[in-house]
Write a protein that holds these residues in place. Structure first.
Motif, PDB file in Angstrom:
ATOM      1  N   HIS A  78       2.650  -0.709  -8.165  1.00  0.00           N
ATOM      2  CA  HIS A  78       1.826   0.284  -7.427  1.00  0.00           C
ATOM      3  C   HIS A  78       2.432   0.533  -6.050  1.00  0.00           C
ATOM      4  CE1 HIS A  78      -2.147  -0.134  -9.516  1.00  0.00           C
ATOM      5  NE2 HIS A  78      -1.391  -0.642 -10.303  1.00  0.00           N
ATOM      6  N   LEU A  79       3.857   0.165  -6.021  1.00  0.00           N
ATOM      7  CA  LEU A  79       4.673   0.686  -4.828  1.00  0.00           C
ATOM      8  C   LEU A  79       5.434   1.611  -5.030  1.00  0.00           C
ATOM      9  CD1 LEU A  79       3.936  -1.391  -2.474  1.00  0.00           C
ATOM     10  CD2 LEU A  79       5.705  -3.074  -3.623  1.00  0.00           C
ATOM     11  N   GLN A 101      -0.352   9.818   2.426  1.00  0.00           N
ATOM     12  CA  GLN A 101      -1.941  10.241   2.146  1.00  0.00           C
ATOM     13  C   GLN A 101      -2.223  10.300   0.764  1.00  0.00           C
ATOM     14  OE1 GLN A 101      -4.340  12.694   4.415  1.00  0.00           O
ATOM     15  NE2 GLN A 101      -6.112  11.797   3.019  1.00  0.00           N
ATOM     16  N   ALA A 102      -1.006  11.340   0.054  1.00  0.00           N
ATOM     17  CA  ALA A 102      -1.306  11.769  -1.272  1.00  0.00           C
ATOM     18  C   ALA A 102      -0.864  10.378  -2.315  1.00  0.00           C
ATOM     19  CB  ALA A 102      -0.375  13.029  -1.709  1.00  0.00           C
ATOM     20  N   MET A 103      -0.048   9.530  -1.836  1.00  0.00           N
ATOM     21  CA  MET A 103       0.400   8.718  -2.813  1.00  0.00           C
ATOM     22  C   MET A 103      -0.689   7.501  -2.590  1.00  0.00           C
ATOM     23  SD  MET A 103       3.002   9.688  -4.492  1.00  0.00           S
ATOM     24  CE  MET A 103       2.814   8.178  -5.521  1.00  0.00           C
ATOM     25  N   LEU A 110       3.395   2.888   0.187  1.00  0.00           N
ATOM     26  CA  LEU A 110       4.691   3.305   0.495  1.00  0.00           C
ATOM     27  C   LEU A 110       5.627   2.240   1.125  1.00  0.00           C
ATOM     28  CD1 LEU A 110       3.882   6.098  -0.545  1.00  0.00           C
ATOM     29  CD2 LEU A 110       4.350   6.946   1.597  1.00  0.00           C
ATOM     30  N   ILE A 111       6.728   2.227   0.711  1.00  0.00           N
ATOM     31  CA  ILE A 111       7.812   1.500   1.123  1.00  0.00           C
ATOM     32  C   ILE A 111       8.616   2.507   2.028  1.00  0.00           C
ATOM     33  CG2 ILE A 111       9.576  -0.266   1.260  1.00  0.00           C
ATOM     34  CD1 ILE A 111       8.509  -1.695  -0.811  1.00  0.00           C
ATOM     35  N   ALA A 318       4.956  17.129  -4.547  1.00  0.00           N
ATOM     36  CA  ALA A 318       6.043  15.901  -4.599  1.00  0.00           C
ATOM     37  C   ALA A 318       5.337  14.658  -5.184  1.00  0.00           C
ATOM     38  CB  ALA A 318       6.686  15.590  -3.496  1.00  0.00           C
ATOM     39  N   SER A 319       4.070  14.135  -4.554  1.00  0.00           N
ATOM     40  CA  SER A 319       3.486  12.975  -4.975  1.00  0.00           C
ATOM     41  C   SER A 319       3.006  13.265  -6.603  1.00  0.00           C
ATOM     42  CB  SER A 319       2.293  12.850  -4.087  1.00  0.00           C
ATOM     43  OG  SER A 319       2.853  12.483  -2.955  1.00  0.00           O
TER      44      SER A 319
END
Lengths: 363, 363
Positions: A78-79, A101-103, A110-111, A318-319
């Motif tokens: 989930h990363l 936000q979208a991810m 997000l890393i 993109a997400s």
DNA sequence: CTGAAAGCGCTTACAG
DNA sequence: CTGAAAGCGCTTACAG
């Protein structure tokens, strides 16, 4: 299901520091660990009564899921990695915010890596990222990233979507703006106002956006039967300073331009400032248009006419593309190119020569 | 140590898709898994010859460390959370970029959350973050974050350093700028130029920086024997729009201000634009100073006088503090407050009244 | 639909 | 300084 015993109380009193695990939940709820796991992962294969009972126990005991352990067996970390070329650029910051936000809405964290346009730093970040088994990568490549770097990501089997910029020849998904069209539209706007000598500022050979923008510029010029003048094509990076410094030599030419197409709004802001410094009033004596839009453009002096891309839309697209790519790694590569919108503000007008003719005012 | 056999070749040929694990390295290198682990973690308790041999095998086999697995036993995820209140704000973007670089140099990767000034979004991010066992948290709290939210982080036992902003009463480390001093210095600068009616723009009651700035403003005013005029204290958020919209009512006052102290550069940019709109020339007819500095300030019109904090220094200091806090969770809480620097540009001058007296020019 | 058990890829005591 | 083995906290087949 066992009725609750005093176990819980005992746990709380005697081992307050010990981490509560899925096993504890299973014991307390009187079910198997596999069942708890299924509840945690929203599996439909568990009875409603069992589910809600387990969920209660989870809440009561203050259980915290350990993704590190979960990922070990399941391959779902989930990363997602995000490698940004320059977070300090307002466009990048806006897109990064949108991506985050979208991810997160899609259940990913997000890393973040910011390489500040340094290819080696970008590479080092990606190398580190590998150790975390990210499920995908959103990449705004640093200028000059060789396509072998992107190919290597392919070998690593990490799904990647390039955002805003792309490395030519790298076969990955891409979401960004159509800078060629944007530049053509911008140039046509200036031509329609009557400009005959239009400069192109910020042709960074390492920047795809700049090169595509230049192609669109040439197309629009050709449509009008114009050929570009080498003196009016200025190389340089997308910075305020570059825009500022370019104005003096440009307006020292025998026939200076009457309008500027600036690859980046930062260049345009610098140019506006440089023009004022030279006693040239932007918008009246020299028109300026930028091939990207940012918040600052609406409130600078004069407000800057620009080609606007919907950055939030780019980030969300993109997400979405990345999450699709994660579930279907072998689908055909997709390129999503968004069309720009011309936002007319006050930095473009008719050229002085045309206005002179119109008003018959002596020079 | 066993001499290399054909095992390696076989592995490569027969199981190309299978992940290479530490066990494979141990087998291939002819050592125990524990030894490989020690090599990976740079333990000094391994002989040089063994180390270099193992490192060779690691490179040859293209082994990739699995941090998820490592963290399961060791409690070192090498992950740090960063919760930013508003990534689109240039100051935040700059500090975030600095934090990312500094933490990566210290061997940590960043999980980024941008809450866009929404406390619930911030909370949801922190909740998610918990599942990843981050070793620490860098927090720029959203405006209005209750101190119970920060206290909860304490209960979770995750070391936290607040950056740029802080939640009052929350006992965590903090690194940021001295906005009280900054505002006092800015106000003294305007007073020294002769201004008697100075407005304070952007007193957002939820923003600590704004409240501290206001305190500094009052202090400097009091030093000069002035009392503030309620008409000249404007509430509002730190946006361009707020600054822009504030100008008309302010200059419709019977006695409008001759100078503005703007809490945020964004407010100042909007104010500059609003003044021009009203036919008031910023810098000459009305002075403007901002309590923070960003790149745009140098190239707006007129260039904006501002109090500058070294944001990269703040980012690096916060990273250092967090890494110290991780190893020593029970040390006394530290507050690092950096002093600002006055950057004089062109947006401040003597008030018109003073100039009138000086030049004896009629109104 | 649920349980018991093996296993993911590391680290960590514990012996040698 | 090195090896053998247990264990971290989950998920996943495999039976029932």
């Amino acid at each position: 299901m066992r009725a609750p015993t005093t176990d819980r109380l005992r746990t709380v009193i005697h081992a307050p520091a010990k981490r509560i695990t899925l096993k504890d939940i299973a014991r307390e709820a009187g079910v198997a660990t596999g069942t708890v796991s299924m509840v945690l992962n929203d599996s439909p294969r568990v009875a409603d009564a069992t589910r809600s009972h387990v969920q209660h126990v989870i809440r009561d005991l203050g259980y915290v899921y350990d993704r590190g352990a979960g990922q070990l067996r399941s391959k779902h970390s989930h990363l997602v990695g995000v490698a940004v070329c320059n977070l300090v650029n307002p466009c990048m910051a806006e897109v990064t915010a949108s991506l985050q936000q979208a991810m997160q809405d899609l259940g990913h964290l997000l890393i973040l890596g910011n390489c500040a346009e340094s290819v080696p730093r970008q590479q080092r970040f990606l190398e580190k990222l590998r150790e975390y088994k990210v499920e995908g990568l959103l990449l705004t490549p640093a200028a000059g990233t060789p396509k072998t770097h992107v190919a290597r990501l392919r070998d690593w089997r990490v799904p990647v979507v390039q955002v805003l910029r792309y490395v030519p020849g790298a076969p990955t998904d891409f979401v960004g703006g159509d800078h060629r069209l944007g530049a053509a539209m911008a140039t046509r706007h200036l031509l329609a106002l009557g400009h005959q000598r239009i400069a192109f500022v910020g042709l960074d050979p390492l920047s795809i956006a700049a090169r595509e923008g230049f192609a669109g510029f040439l197309t629009a010029l050709a449509e009008a039967g114009q050929t570009p003048d080498a003196d009016l094509v200025l190389p340089g990076p997308a910075t305020r300073e570059a825009g500022y410094l370019a104005m003096a030599p440009l307006h020292a030419l025998a026939r200076p331009p009457t309008a500027l197409v600036c690859v980046d709004p930062l260049i345009a802001f610098g140019a506006l400032r440089g023009l004022v410094q030279l006693g040239i009033e932007p918008g009246r004596d020299c028109s300026v248009i930028a091939l990207d839009d940012v918040a600052e453009a609406a409130l600078c002096h004069p407000p800057l006419t620009a080609m606007a891309f919907d950055l939030d839309c780019i980030g969300r697209a993109a997400s979405r593309l990345l999450s699709e790519r994660i579930v279907a790694p072998d689908h055909a590569v997709e390129h999503l190119v968004l069309q720009p919108r011309l936002v007319v503000r006050s930095s473009c007008g008719k050229p002085r020569a045309v206005r002179r003719l119109n008003t018959a005012r002596p020079r």
